[in-house]
Design an enzyme around this catalytic site. Sequence first.
Site, PDB file in Angstrom:
ATOM      1  N   TYR A  77       0.839  -1.208   0.000  1.00 45.58           N
ATOM      2  CA  TYR A  77       0.000   0.000   0.000  1.00 45.58           C
ATOM      3  C   TYR A  77       0.872   1.257   0.000  1.00 45.58           C
ATOM      4  O   TYR A  77       0.636   2.202  -0.770  1.00 45.58           O
ATOM      5  CB  TYR A  77      -0.917  -0.008   1.230  1.00 45.58           C
ATOM      6  CG  TYR A  77      -1.766   1.232   1.367  1.00 45.58           C
ATOM      7  CD1 TYR A  77      -3.004   1.320   0.745  1.00 45.58           C
ATOM      8  CD2 TYR A  77      -1.330   2.324   2.122  1.00 45.58           C
ATOM      9  CE1 TYR A  77      -3.786   2.457   0.861  1.00 45.58           C
ATOM     10  CE2 TYR A  77      -2.094   3.467   2.236  1.00 45.58           C
ATOM     11  CZ  TYR A  77      -3.331   3.529   1.613  1.00 45.58           C
ATOM     12  OH  TYR A  77      -4.089   4.666   1.721  1.00 45.58           O
ATOM     13  N   LYS A 120       9.402  13.931  15.651  1.00 41.38           N
ATOM     14  CA  LYS A 120       8.592  15.131  15.855  1.00 41.38           C
ATOM     15  C   LYS A 120       9.460  16.272  16.381  1.00 41.38           C
ATOM     16  O   LYS A 120      10.353  16.041  17.210  1.00 41.38           O
ATOM     17  CB  LYS A 120       7.479  14.874  16.887  1.00 41.38           C
ATOM     18  CG  LYS A 120       6.510  13.763  16.540  1.00 41.38           C
ATOM     19  CD  LYS A 120       5.520  13.564  17.685  1.00 41.38           C
ATOM     20  CE  LYS A 120       4.524  12.464  17.388  1.00 41.38           C
ATOM     21  NZ  LYS A 120       3.619  12.212  18.546  1.00 41.38           N
ATOM     22  N   CYS A 140      -7.656 -38.366  17.834  1.00 41.30           N
ATOM     23  CA  CYS A 140      -8.460 -39.478  18.358  1.00 41.30           C
ATOM     24  C   CYS A 140      -8.588 -40.655  17.399  1.00 41.30           C
ATOM     25  O   CYS A 140      -9.097 -41.708  17.786  1.00 41.30           O
ATOM     26  CB  CYS A 140      -9.849 -38.988  18.755  1.00 41.30           C
ATOM     27  SG  CYS A 140     -10.906 -38.567  17.338  1.00 41.30           S
ATOM     28  N   LYS A 144       5.735   4.327  16.224  1.00 36.07           N
ATOM     29  CA  LYS A 144       4.446   4.531  15.540  1.00 36.07           C
ATOM     30  C   LYS A 144       3.613   3.279  15.798  1.00 36.07           C
ATOM     31  O   LYS A 144       3.791   2.239  15.160  1.00 36.07           O
ATOM     32  CB  LYS A 144       4.646   4.758  14.046  1.00 36.07           C
ATOM     33  CG  LYS A 144       3.379   5.190  13.313  1.00 36.07           C
ATOM     34  CD  LYS A 144       3.695   5.557  11.867  1.00 36.07           C
ATOM     35  CE  LYS A 144       2.452   6.116  11.184  1.00 36.07           C
ATOM     36  NZ  LYS A 144       1.377   5.117  11.040  1.00 36.07           N
ATOM     37  N   CYS A 163      -8.426 -38.470  12.179  1.00 37.09           N
ATOM     38  CA  CYS A 163      -8.062 -37.394  13.109  1.00 37.09           C
ATOM     39  C   CYS A 163      -6.752 -37.739  13.811  1.00 37.09           C
ATOM     40  O   CYS A 163      -6.622 -38.832  14.385  1.00 37.09           O
ATOM     41  CB  CYS A 163      -9.178 -37.204  14.133  1.00 37.09           C
ATOM     42  SG  CYS A 163      -8.750 -36.070  15.470  1.00 37.09           S
ATOM     43  N   LYS A 218       9.146   4.503   7.893  1.00 39.27           N
ATOM     44  CA  LYS A 218       8.570   3.162   7.763  1.00 39.27           C
ATOM     45  C   LYS A 218       9.677   2.128   7.560  1.00 39.27           C
ATOM     46  O   LYS A 218      10.478   2.249   6.639  1.00 39.27           O
ATOM     47  CB  LYS A 218       7.596   3.124   6.573  1.00 39.27           C
ATOM     48  CG  LYS A 218       6.322   3.943   6.773  1.00 39.27           C
ATOM     49  CD  LYS A 218       5.510   3.361   7.916  1.00 39.27           C
ATOM     50  CE  LYS A 218       4.057   3.741   7.865  1.00 39.27           C
ATOM     51  NZ  LYS A 218       3.268   3.081   6.869  1.00 39.27           N
TER      52      LYS A 218
END
Length: 664
Positions: free
Chosen positions: A36, A288, A409, A117, A406, A312
């Site tokens: 993205y 910041k 069992c 972040k 299974c 990122k």
Amino acid sequence: MELEQAKKRVEELVPLLKYYTQMYFDDKQVVSDYEYDMLMRELKGIEAEYPELIREDSPTQKVGASIKKGFEKVTHEIPLQSLQDVFSFEEVREFDERMRKAAEDNHKELRYVVETKIDGLSSALEYKNGIFVKGATRGNGLVGEDVTENLKTIKSIPKKLKEPIDIVVRGEVFIGKEEFEKLNSDRLMDEEEQFANARNAAAGSLRQLDSKITAKRPLNIYIFNVQKCDSIHFTSHYDSLNYLEKLGFNVNPVRILCNNIDEAIAAIEKIGQDREKISFGIDGAVVKVDDLELREIVGTTYKTPKWAVAYKYPPEQKETILKDIVCQVGRTGAITPMAILEPVVVAGSRISKTTLHNEDFIHEKDIRIGDTVVIQKAGDVIPEVVEVRKKKRTGKEKIFKMPKVCPVCGAQAVREEGEAAWYCNGIECPAKLYRGIIHFASREAMDINGLGEAIIEELINRGLISNITDIYKLTLDDIASLKKNGKKFAQNLLDAIEASKHRDLYRLINALGIRYVGVKTAKILARAYGTMDNLMEASYESLCVREEVGKIIAKSVYEFFREEQTIDVINKLKNYGVNMEAEVSEDVDDRFAGKTFVLTGTLENYSRDEASEIIEKFGGKTSGTVSRKTAYVLAGEAAGSKLTKAQDLGIPIITEQEFEEMIK
């Protein structure tokens, strides 16, 4: 890129990114964060080169997504903006150059705060006189959703601050790594869809219309900003965070004060190295400006502040050897293949196994035992096989086949047509015990009042029940030992267990948990065969010709009653005196025979189950779909599309009052 090429690419990217964005904010992730980000970066690059191609509906021009239906809207007095993403230290230094120029021009000291972040859902919390009064999601940055009641269920949000102050703060709601792994593990065992990542889980949990669901999810929050506070004049962001901590807020623990950009970059690198030690998921590190007055001078764009960037981290992938594939059995009997890997460290975690989901996933990727595979951690939490290095095959790799029995069992394993998963068919399978007993005791099955989930779990943990028949072996002392002064509770539960022995046959059939058999089908089978023995002896062909019992249900029932475990359980239940015969009514009233009802809306005096039971008692049927074969549509308050369809088809529509006249 030429203008025409750029225009064509924008036309491809805008709708694609809008779709991905909407899915993300609807808590459904259909593409990785990295994919993205790269697509968004490509679009921003084209728009920077050709500003005339910027569209009003471009995702670069908007923050967040639409408000979920059912929530009240909240307008944020101070917008909750998003951050500008950067993907290299070169871009971080370019950001620093802009900030240093602004600081020098205005004679300001430039320092930075580097924070994690957090990968969650951003929210604003409002306090009046120190009391929590309102909370909202970010939404589109300007208008969010009122999720106050849901936020009140989060234990780390203080309901009252240590000072009687008016303040609005911003934080990130998230689910910690360990809590997320447990949540997904429980959902896998319960055969529920797994969350793609911790962010989706947190967002979906916070945006529930029922706060009781939110309360069951392991949500947490870290506060990372003062949005508004008129009574205190802060000059330093770092100092404001320390003050918030003194007030009682759960403040982001990873906050590093840096004197210059070199220290900031070192902090980003350190966070990257320590990612595995951090107890919550992160999708980057934020740089910041610390001086709040300098922030005001630098300003913001419509969408992002100019005084911060989000670095990122690239997704980490590692190669390893898939040594084996084993199967685990969930609480509903779903058999899930698991990859056993040569241990490898990915994104700071040692990975030695991961789910392969189902047989189809293995076939689609052509995964074989002995393959060299590429492992990546989805959302920094779930390890997954993303690729097979087929060129590295030696010819010794083995094709995996799902077991026909299974692994827990030994009962038959079945996969029905159209289903992705294989299931254990054994009623006594230890892996299915907890879920099996919950269903057996439920209201629509044997209706054992008092035998709830917590009691069942405690009985299993103490070794007092190892299969459903053990319910009828429980003694007063067994049950009383579960609670302090528990003799009265124990006697009531024993009475409920005794009463369950006399339930109608259809309830027992439903209680056995036969795949595809619910209450309606159980009633048909009980009515058709009359006794449990007759049903157990029924042939596949006999079952197929029964009303509303198709080939899939017939096959499931037939195979279930041929399992040795099933025969053993039925014999034990008989020995405990559990009823094996259908109730026969001397006065048969089949006034609704051959008629199908569809229920829509909310009835005043009946639940849908109660109304359906009455209709079936009089020989009728209920359906969830309106068709020309529908005899009546019973419409309650707030009836929806079914009512409209019935009107279009000319189907008789009856009110609850008319229904009561019909059943007198």
